[in-house]
Design an enzyme around this catalytic site. Structure first.
Site, mmCIF file in Angstrom:
data_model
loop_
_atom_site.group_PDB
_atom_site.id
_atom_site.type_symbol
_atom_site.label_atom_id
_atom_site.label_comp_id
_atom_site.label_asym_id
_atom_site.label_seq_id
_atom_site.Cartn_x
_atom_site.Cartn_y
_atom_site.Cartn_z
ATOM 1 N N HIS A 191 5.027 -2.789 -22.282
ATOM 2 C CA HIS A 191 6.475 -2.547 -22.252
ATOM 3 C C HIS A 191 7.214 -3.461 -23.223
ATOM 4 C CE1 HIS A 191 6.723 0.308 -18.905
ATOM 5 N NE2 HIS A 191 5.810 -0.409 -18.295
ATOM 6 N N HIS B 53 12.169 3.571 -13.989
ATOM 7 C CA HIS B 53 11.667 4.888 -14.372
ATOM 8 C C HIS B 53 12.802 5.798 -14.838
ATOM 9 C CE1 HIS B 53 7.642 4.509 -11.998
ATOM 10 N NE2 HIS B 53 7.663 3.811 -13.111
#
Length: 418
Positions: A392, A261
């Site tokens: 992703h 993150h």
């Protein structure tokens, strides 16, 4: 242990993304990935969770977040000119317009099936992805996408947005009567990219400004915590630093600092900065650099083996040492974005190092990505079994060939793909 190798002995940086062969390799990787995930369609619309072989895992429900992600990436494939992707994106979107949508109360269920059961939780995380998918679908001209986007934006705004703190709450019951006391950064992170895409698709500047407000808040928290992002909060937005200490490998709410993150926010901060221009919050570039440096220092080969650990404690010590594909994907994206903005060679060094690692350990000969490795870089499935979606990994091979603004769907539609 792989280390970043200097690109040249002088100060000139030749970026791989500027080389035609590397761009061709990225384009081939995008096509390979979208080919590997073609088995996702669920009857009646939506996307199945995929197993290690790219086959539908029929023991699992059809999730809104997986469906929205697949609608988004196949919509990008269509905008990039890859034949056969439009119908797949439309099929996923049909699931968001049909079985996953709560026709009685509005919003989207967390999941449906595999029988007749429904997880009726209304999660901001999933709703952010519905906004993102429908924004991409709107730009791609998919049927029903613009109406879906308008609906999803209204729900995210009226049901999840808390204007006082300037963030989205996390989860609500099916009839909107019960609000979870938990608040989290993860849903807000994905809301940033969704709102940027929605602003491009609709022309409504308030979504872009909202994304900037969220980003400034989260980067401010990170700056005050040595660039490790506090992820979990109570209903008053007070940090809960020990949240899930007894379940440190939780797939959505793990204990401690989530290395990936930090990298993902580094990239998003640069997208916000580019999108808002002179109106962008101050310090986004410096924040992106701080997040990147901290994540790399804490996460890369932190236990002596190549790869990023999943999480660390608040002193930077590894907690969950599994290697997640999505962390590597976000590292590649952040390095490419920072390299494009700053021209500094260290980001290109890392970009090359991580693609070499991906080629050796993560990308299969068929072009799909192994979603989880153990600390010795062997395939595993303790946190993320299977290969549920392509979100992703598609971003990892596509975004560096596009400008930081506008967002990927709009940039593709404008012919800005290199």
């Amino acid at each position: 242990m792989q280390q970043a190798v200097p690109v040249r002995q002088d100060d000139t940086v030749v970026r791989w993304v500027d080389l035609p062969d590397h761009r061709a390799w990225l384009a081939g990787a995008l096509a390979d990935q979208l080919r590997s995930g073609r088995g996702f369609p669920a009857a009646g619309g939506g996307a199945h969770y995929l197993d290690d072989e790219g086959r539908p895992d029929l023991s699992r429900p059809v999730h809104t977040w997986v469906t929205a992600r697949m609608a988004h990436v196949y919509g990008l494939g269509h905008l990039a000119g890859l034949p056969g992707t439009r119908a797949l994106a439309a099929h996923a979107l049909a699931g968001l317009r049909g079985p996953l949508h709560d026709a009685e109360h509005g919003g989207w269920y967390a999941s449906v099936g595999p029988g007749d059961e429904r997880d009726t939780t209304k999660a901001a995380y999933a709703h952010a992805f519905v906004v993102f998918a429908s924004a991409t679908g709107s730009v791609a001209g998919l049927p029903g996408a613009r109406d879906l986007l308008d609906d999803a934006l209204e729900v995210l705004d009226t049901r999840f947005w808390e204007d006082g703190p300037g963030l989205h709450l996390d989860a609500v019951s099916a009839d909107w009567s019960q609000v979870s006391v938990y608040r989290g950064v993860n849903a807000n992170m994905h809301s940033v990219e969704a709102l940027l895409a929605a602003a491009d698709a609709t022309g409504d500047e308030r979504w872009r400004r909202r994304a900037g407000r969220i980003a400034a808040t989260v980067l401010g928290w990170a700056a005050g915590n040595d660039w490790r992002i506090p992820e979990h909060f109570d209903a008053e937005w007070q940090p809960q630093m020990e949240h899930h200490r007894d379940e440190p490998d939780h797939p959505f709410e793990p204990y401690g600092a989530t290395v990936g993150h930090g990298l993902e926010w580094a990239r998003l901060a640069l997208h916000v900065r580019a999108a808002l221009g002179d109106e962008a919050p101050a310090g986004l570039l410096e924040g992106a650099q701080g997040l990147f440096e901290r994540a790399v220092a804490d996460g890369w080969a932190a236990d002596g083996e190549d790869g990023f650990v999943y999480t660390t404690d608040w002193e930077g010590r590894p907690v969950v040492r599994q290697r997640m594909h999505w962390v590597l994907a976000e590292a590649v994206g952040a390095a490419a974005a920072l390299g494009a903005v700053t021209g500094e060679r260290r980001y290109e060094d890392w970009y090359r190092t991580w693609w070499d690692y991906a080629s050796e350990h993560v990308v299969t000969p068929q072009g799909s990505w192994i979603h989880e490795l153990d600390p010795q870089n062997r395939p595993a499935g303790t946190v993320w079994p299977g290969r549920p979606d392509l979100y992703h990994s598609v971003h990892a091979v596509l975004l560096q060939r596009l400008p930081l603004a506008p967002t990927a769907p709009t940039a593709l539609a404008a012919g800005l793909l290199r």
